[in-house]
Motif scaffolding. Structure first.
Motif, mmCIF file in Angstrom:
data_model
loop_
_atom_site.group_PDB
_atom_site.id
_atom_site.type_symbol
_atom_site.label_atom_id
_atom_site.label_comp_id
_atom_site.label_asym_id
_atom_site.label_seq_id
_atom_site.Cartn_x
_atom_site.Cartn_y
_atom_site.Cartn_z
ATOM 1 N N GLU A 156 0.853 -1.187 0.000
ATOM 2 C CA GLU A 156 0.000 0.000 0.000
ATOM 3 C C GLU A 156 0.890 1.237 0.000
ATOM 4 N N ALA A 157 0.446 2.272 -0.705
ATOM 5 C CA ALA A 157 1.268 3.475 -0.810
ATOM 6 C C ALA A 157 0.479 4.589 -1.473
ATOM 7 N N ALA A 158 1.037 5.774 -1.380
ATOM 8 C CA ALA A 158 0.584 6.927 -2.153
ATOM 9 C C ALA A 158 1.819 7.641 -2.663
ATOM 10 N N ALA A 159 1.779 8.088 -3.906
ATOM 11 C CA ALA A 159 2.898 8.830 -4.479
ATOM 12 C C ALA A 159 2.351 9.873 -5.447
ATOM 13 N N PHE A 160 2.822 11.104 -5.293
ATOM 14 C CA PHE A 160 2.351 12.191 -6.150
ATOM 15 C C PHE A 160 3.513 13.044 -6.640
ATOM 16 N N LEU A 161 3.336 13.554 -7.853
ATOM 17 C CA LEU A 161 4.300 14.462 -8.470
ATOM 18 C C LEU A 161 3.582 15.766 -8.795
ATOM 19 N N VAL A 162 4.286 16.877 -8.701
ATOM 20 C CA VAL A 162 3.754 18.154 -9.179
ATOM 21 C C VAL A 162 4.328 18.411 -10.558
ATOM 22 N N LEU A 163 3.436 18.601 -11.515
ATOM 23 C CA LEU A 163 3.828 18.871 -12.898
ATOM 24 C C LEU A 163 3.536 20.332 -13.223
ATOM 25 N N GLU A 164 4.442 20.962 -13.977
ATOM 26 C CA GLU A 164 4.271 22.365 -14.357
ATOM 27 C C GLU A 164 4.744 22.592 -15.779
ATOM 28 N N ARG A 165 4.226 23.665 -16.374
ATOM 29 C CA ARG A 165 4.824 24.153 -17.617
ATOM 30 C C ARG A 165 6.271 24.524 -17.326
ATOM 31 N N ALA A 166 7.160 24.188 -18.244
ATOM 32 C CA ALA A 166 8.581 24.455 -18.021
ATOM 33 C C ALA A 166 8.866 25.946 -17.906
ATOM 34 N N ASP A 167 8.152 26.780 -18.678
ATOM 35 C CA ASP A 167 8.415 28.219 -18.601
ATOM 36 C C ASP A 167 7.997 28.790 -17.253
ATOM 37 N N ALA A 168 6.908 28.264 -16.686
ATOM 38 C CA ALA A 168 6.465 28.741 -15.375
ATOM 39 C C ALA A 168 7.459 28.338 -14.296
ATOM 40 N N ALA A 169 7.959 27.117 -14.371
ATOM 41 C CA ALA A 169 8.946 26.665 -13.394
ATOM 42 C C ALA A 169 10.221 27.492 -13.493
ATOM 43 N N ALA A 170 10.625 27.796 -14.732
ATOM 44 C CA ALA A 170 11.832 28.614 -14.929
ATOM 45 C C ALA A 170 11.634 30.017 -14.358
ATOM 46 N N ALA A 171 10.456 30.581 -14.567
ATOM 47 C CA ALA A 171 10.173 31.920 -14.057
ATOM 48 C C ALA A 171 10.212 31.950 -12.531
ATOM 49 N N ARG A 172 9.790 30.859 -11.890
ATOM 50 C CA ARG A 172 9.803 30.788 -10.431
ATOM 51 C C ARG A 172 11.191 30.483 -9.882
ATOM 52 N N GLY A 173 12.084 30.023 -10.755
ATOM 53 C CA GLY A 173 13.416 29.662 -10.319
ATOM 54 C C GLY A 173 13.449 28.445 -9.421
ATOM 55 N N VAL A 174 12.456 27.561 -9.605
ATOM 56 C CA VAL A 174 12.326 26.403 -8.732
ATOM 57 C C VAL A 174 13.187 25.249 -9.224
ATOM 58 N N ARG A 175 13.572 24.384 -8.307
ATOM 59 C CA ARG A 175 14.322 23.178 -8.680
ATOM 60 C C ARG A 175 13.435 22.276 -9.526
ATOM 61 N N VAL A 176 14.007 21.711 -10.578
ATOM 62 C CA VAL A 176 13.288 20.789 -11.460
ATOM 63 C C VAL A 176 13.874 19.398 -11.296
ATOM 64 N N HIS A 177 13.013 18.425 -10.992
ATOM 65 C CA HIS A 177 13.467 17.045 -10.835
ATOM 66 C C HIS A 177 13.637 16.345 -12.179
ATOM 67 N N GLY A 178 12.885 16.771 -13.179
ATOM 68 C CA GLY A 178 12.957 16.122 -14.482
ATOM 69 C C GLY A 178 11.768 16.507 -15.328
ATOM 70 N N GLU A 179 11.548 15.758 -16.377
ATOM 71 C CA GLU A 179 10.497 16.072 -17.350
ATOM 72 C C GLU A 179 9.666 14.833 -17.676
ATOM 73 N N ILE A 180 8.346 15.036 -17.843
ATOM 74 C CA ILE A 180 7.495 13.987 -18.414
ATOM 75 C C ILE A 180 7.603 14.163 -19.924
ATOM 76 N N ALA A 181 8.522 13.434 -20.525
ATOM 77 C CA ALA A 181 8.853 13.663 -21.934
ATOM 78 C C ALA A 181 7.927 12.920 -22.889
ATOM 79 N N GLY A 182 7.368 11.792 -22.444
ATOM 80 C CA GLY A 182 6.516 11.015 -23.327
ATOM 81 C C GLY A 182 5.534 10.171 -22.558
ATOM 82 N N TYR A 183 4.411 9.882 -23.196
ATOM 83 C CA TYR A 183 3.371 9.067 -22.553
ATOM 84 C C TYR A 183 2.552 8.387 -23.632
#
Length: 419
Positions: A242-269
């Motif tokens: 049993e578990a719960a796991a969540f990720l926060v996804l953002e537009r890359a430009d918004a994350a860059a504007a905030r200067g926040v750390r980026v863990h990676g990218e959802i590149a394909g699905y």
């Protein structure tokens, strides 16, 4: 990762937050360390021992300080699954720094939740009133406790997210489905950010008895730590977790504007359906291989660009054989190294794709492939692929392909690129 748009002009979708409550720990670094240790988290569960179930062990989520997340009334009206999910989502949003004024407008924030069994444990527990003749004593919060969308709704209410708030149930692919669909929603311009992932908590006597009846559980009551054996020749079933796991996804430009750390990218699905059997995978691996290839195409990557594969690998004979064949079919000419986290965490159902996405991104960024716990050697079918075991393996920093497959024939594949 400097470009903020994909080649087709749509925004890149980056990961800025992680949150997890699991058998391997309540923080991402704890989970990653446990997976790299190769130590199984399976233990005997007192409730199962007392009930005399055929299989009395599993991988329960570790206790956490619920008072730090919930008021006393909230703890009474939220069932265990919802508490795990909401707490993990809280952590993910805090990690992303999205609690303050920098958040997008409420209608531009979405919640995407995947679950294989929803609030089944509460349904079973509350249903006991019918058999006991105490229907007049059904608890007042029964309805919000058994709603399949309870986790998504509570996350949305708690954080004021007024955008899309769907709950997906694609079996054990549910967490990956939620992440992929959230990424598509951001790419399409419907929202700017999302909290996305999966949750399940059904480690109860009824559920264990049900899985035992269809012969899917590992039978090693004398050695629970050795029971979950992804791809191993001696595998005989999965271990329920049993578990719960969540990720926060953002537009890359918004994350860059905030200067926040980026863990990676959802590149394909990509997603697909075996259209074959209600609980068994398609044995030729054809649809799963096509799903992987579609995810690579969505990411505009060649199979040779993938550093390693994070496999679904439940430890059942048919699933692991079919997935090994699917990986071999997708990566013509030789697949990259393959790993599977379920030897450590057990099969955490709808949370699996999300937790494994977190581990995969962390592993890829470090240029390491975690060992597959309890793997001693392959059989003829699983010998088609290179399963990392014993110790971590160094590889070039590169994107990861993460597979998730569910009962009903649901296939989902994510391509995850480290920052």
């Amino acid at each position: 990762m400097t470009a903020v748009r994909r080649a087709d002009g749509t925004p890149r979708v980056v990961v800025t937050g992680f949150g997890v409550k699991s058998p391997a720990g309540g923080a991402p670094d704890e989970v990653v360390a446990a997976v790299f240790s190769g130590k199984s988290q399976a233990v005997h569960v007192p409730e199962l021992l007392e009930a005399g179930t055929a299989v009395s062990y599993g991988c329960p989520a570790q206790p956490f300080d619920e008072e730090g997340y919930f008021t006393r009334p909230e703890r009474r009206r939220l069932d265990r699954m919802t508490r795990l999910g909401v707490a993990a989502a809280d952590d993910a949003l805090a990690d992303a720094g999205l609690h303050g004024a920098e958040r997008p407008a409420p209608e531009r924030r979405g919640v995407f939740v995947g679950t294989a069994a929803a609030n089944l444990a509460s349904v079973v527990a509350l249903g006991g009133h019918e058999h006991a003749g105490t229907l007049h004593r059904v608890p007042v919060p029964a309805v919000p406790m058994i709603m399949p969308n309870a986790t998504a709704a509570n996350i949305s209410i708690r954080h004021g997210c007024e955008g899309p708030c769907p709950t997906y149930s694609t079996g054990c692919a549910s967490g990956a489905t939620a992440i992929g669909e959230a990424a598509f929603a951001i790419r399409a311009g419907r929202i700017d950010t999302a909290v996305a992932g999966g949750v399940d908590a059904i480690l109860t006597p009824f559920v264990m008895a049900a899985f035992a009846r269809i012969g899917t559980l590992a039978r090693r009551d004398d050695a629970p730590h050795a029971a979950s054996r992804p791809f191993d020749a001696d595998r005989d079933g999965f271990v329920v977790g049993e578990a719960a796991a969540f990720l926060v996804l953002e537009r890359a430009d918004a994350a860059a504007a905030r200067g926040v750390r980026v863990h990676g990218e959802i590149a394909g699905y990509a997603a697909a359906s075996d259209a074959s059997h209600i609980v068994a995978p398609r044995q030729d691996g054809r649809v799963a291989a096509r799903c992987m290839a579609a995810a690579l195409a969505d990411a505009r990557l060649d199979p040779r660009d993938i550093g390693h594969v994070s496999a679904h690998a439940t430890g059942t004979r048919s699933n692991d054989a079919a997935e090994a064949l699917a990986i071999d079919r997708c990566f013509v000419g030789g697949a990259p190294p393959v790993t599977a986290a379920k030897g450590v965490t057990g099969h955490i159902l709808g949370a699996g794709g999300a937790l494994e996405a977190i581990v995969a991104l962390c592993a890829a960024a470090a240029g390491l492939v975690p060992p597959t716990a309890n793997f001693a050697g392959p059989d003829e079918q699983t010998g088609l692929i290179d399963v990392v075991h014993g110790e971590a393996r160094a590889v070039p920093v590169a994107p990861v392909l993460s597979n998730s497959f569910g009962f009903g024939g649901h296939d989902a594949a994510l391509v995850l690129a480290p920052a």
